[in-house]
Design an enzyme around this catalytic site. Structure first.
Site, PDB file in Angstrom:
ATOM      1  N   TYR A 101      -7.605  12.940   1.726  1.00  0.00           N
ATOM      2  CA  TYR A 101      -6.805  14.113   2.087  1.00  0.00           C
ATOM      3  C   TYR A 101      -5.459  14.060   1.363  1.00  0.00           C
ATOM      4  O   TYR A 101      -4.408  14.307   1.937  1.00  0.00           O
ATOM      5  CB  TYR A 101      -6.604  14.172   3.604  1.00  0.00           C
ATOM      6  CG  TYR A 101      -6.144  15.518   4.117  1.00  0.00           C
ATOM      7  CD1 TYR A 101      -7.005  16.610   4.129  1.00  0.00           C
ATOM      8  CD2 TYR A 101      -4.848  15.694   4.603  1.00  0.00           C
ATOM      9  CE1 TYR A 101      -6.586  17.845   4.609  1.00  0.00           C
ATOM     10  CE2 TYR A 101      -4.423  16.925   5.089  1.00  0.00           C
ATOM     11  CZ  TYR A 101      -5.290  17.999   5.092  1.00  0.00           C
ATOM     12  OH  TYR A 101      -4.870  19.231   5.568  1.00  0.00           O
ATOM     13  N   SER A 161      -3.577  15.006  -2.622  1.00  0.00           N
ATOM     14  CA  SER A 161      -3.251  16.227  -3.350  1.00  0.00           C
ATOM     15  C   SER A 161      -4.456  17.145  -3.471  1.00  0.00           C
ATOM     16  O   SER A 161      -4.414  18.307  -3.067  1.00  0.00           O
ATOM     17  CB  SER A 161      -2.719  15.876  -4.740  1.00  0.00           C
ATOM     18  OG  SER A 161      -2.527  17.042  -5.524  1.00  0.00           O
ATOM     19  N   HIS A 218     -13.202  13.994 -10.934  1.00  0.00           N
ATOM     20  CA  HIS A 218     -12.872  13.294 -12.177  1.00  0.00           C
ATOM     21  C   HIS A 218     -14.047  12.387 -12.495  1.00  0.00           C
ATOM     22  O   HIS A 218     -14.664  11.821 -11.596  1.00  0.00           O
ATOM     23  CB  HIS A 218     -11.579  12.492 -12.008  1.00  0.00           C
ATOM     24  CG  HIS A 218     -11.130  11.752 -13.241  1.00  0.00           C
ATOM     25  ND1 HIS A 218     -11.301  12.259 -14.519  1.00  0.00           N
ATOM     26  CD2 HIS A 218     -10.513  10.555 -13.397  1.00  0.00           C
ATOM     27  CE1 HIS A 218     -10.793  11.409 -15.388  1.00  0.00           C
ATOM     28  NE2 HIS A 218     -10.319  10.358 -14.739  1.00  0.00           N
TER      29      HIS A 218
END
Length: 330
Positions: A25, A27, A108
């Protein structure tokens, strides 16, 4: 030519009846969870018991569970913890709770591309990577807009991995701005290169070198800071708004002429060769190995020492004082 998708290409109903568990939780985590919830998806936030973010997520109206429980409950599990913790959290707290047909997601490609996480073959593995910080992903969504995002499929067990990725991307608002298809390899290697050679390493070292050059030549540090650091934002804002063309149109002829005649003297052959070596280290895994070692057995000694050294640099202290004079930054 890269493929682009928009809301019209996304079927949000692909998420009907599915529970999405957001692990983390920070960015990105808060933005994904809240945007998906507001879009009508069933969302769970997975956190460590006692985490400072637990009450924040609950106060935002989210269901919060411990990581293992969230992974068990989720049909789609999005890993949004820092790269250096990703493999440890996944392997010890998530992997055992993933079921056949589940969708494992990332924002990512690092841990998949460098084989730190090796998902079971019975899972779909997808990446949805917004090209902006989490607070922007959230604020743009609330304004009825979105942040462009990347989409990649690493494993398509169900034959619907892309559709799930597009639906998720639409849920966080990306379909309003555009979703670009890529691969885990391309996203990871270009992202790391951009950060190291240009956006973080390159730009900060360039600003610091300019600052030091002026100070060593006898100019006041405050003047050096204004000219080599402070005004960088003015230039980058122009580039963001309209590319190099707008920037060059907006600055003086003196500045534009200096751009043409001096830029390649600074970023010349040596700098370009260094960039190629940085890219090579990223491509062959050298950088990833160093990073994993540093945050594993290395104990972050080099990382912490570098952080302390940079914080004590004259540029940092001068900048701190000058920023107190800039009321608009507050």
């Amino acid at each position: 030519m890269v493929k682009k998708f928009y809301d019209k290409d996304c079927d949000f109903s692909q998420l009907d009846g599915k529970t999405i568990s957001i692990i983390g939780y920070g960015s990105q985590g808060h933005a994904h969870a809240l945007n998906l919830k507001d879009s009508g998806a069933s969302v769970i936030t997975g956190l460590r018991k006692g985490s400072a973010n637990w009450p924040k997520a609950e106060s935002a109206g989210l269901r919060v569970m411990e990581v293992e429980d969230a992974a068990e409950a989720g049909d789609i599990v999005m890993m949004l913890v820092p790269d250096e913790y990703g493999a440890r959290v996944y392997n010890s707290q998530v992997a055992g709770h993933m079921k056949e047909g589940d969708v494992l997601m990332f924002a990512h490609g690092f841990n998949i591309h460098y084989n730190q996480i090796e998902p079971a073959s019975c899972l779909d593995v997808v990446m949805v990577a917004p090209k902006g910080p989490g607070h922007t992903v959230r604020s743009q969504y609330l304004e009825g807009k979105g942040v462009p995002s990347l989409l990649a499929v690493h494993q398509d067990r169900s034959g619907k991995a892309r559709e799930y990725g597009l639906a998720y991307a639409a849920g966080i608002g990306a379909g309003r701005a555009g979703i670009l298809e890529t691969t885990f390899k391309e996203e990871t290697e270009t992202d790391l290169f951009g950060e190291q050679a240009v956006l973080c390493g390159g730009v900060t070292e360039l600003m610091k070198a300019g600052f030091e050059t002026l100070v060593e030549a006898g100019y006041e540090p405050e003047m050096a800071y204004f000219e080599c650091v402070h005004e960088m934002k003015l230039i980058i804002d122009l580039v963001n708004s309209g590319g190099f063309e707008m920037m060059r149109h907006s600055v003086s002829n003196t500045a534009e002429y200096g751009d043409y005649v001096s830029g390649r003297k600074v970023i010349g052959k040596c700098a370009r060769e260094a960039m190629k070596q940085i890219l090579s280290d990223i491509q062959d895994g050298t950088f990833a190995s160093e990073f994993i070692q540093e945050f594993g057995a290395g104990g972050q000694a080099r990382f912490s020492a570098s952080r302390r050294k940079e914080a004590s640099h004259q540029l940092a202290t001068v900048g701190s004082e000058l920023r107190k004079m800039m009321s608009w930054l507050k």
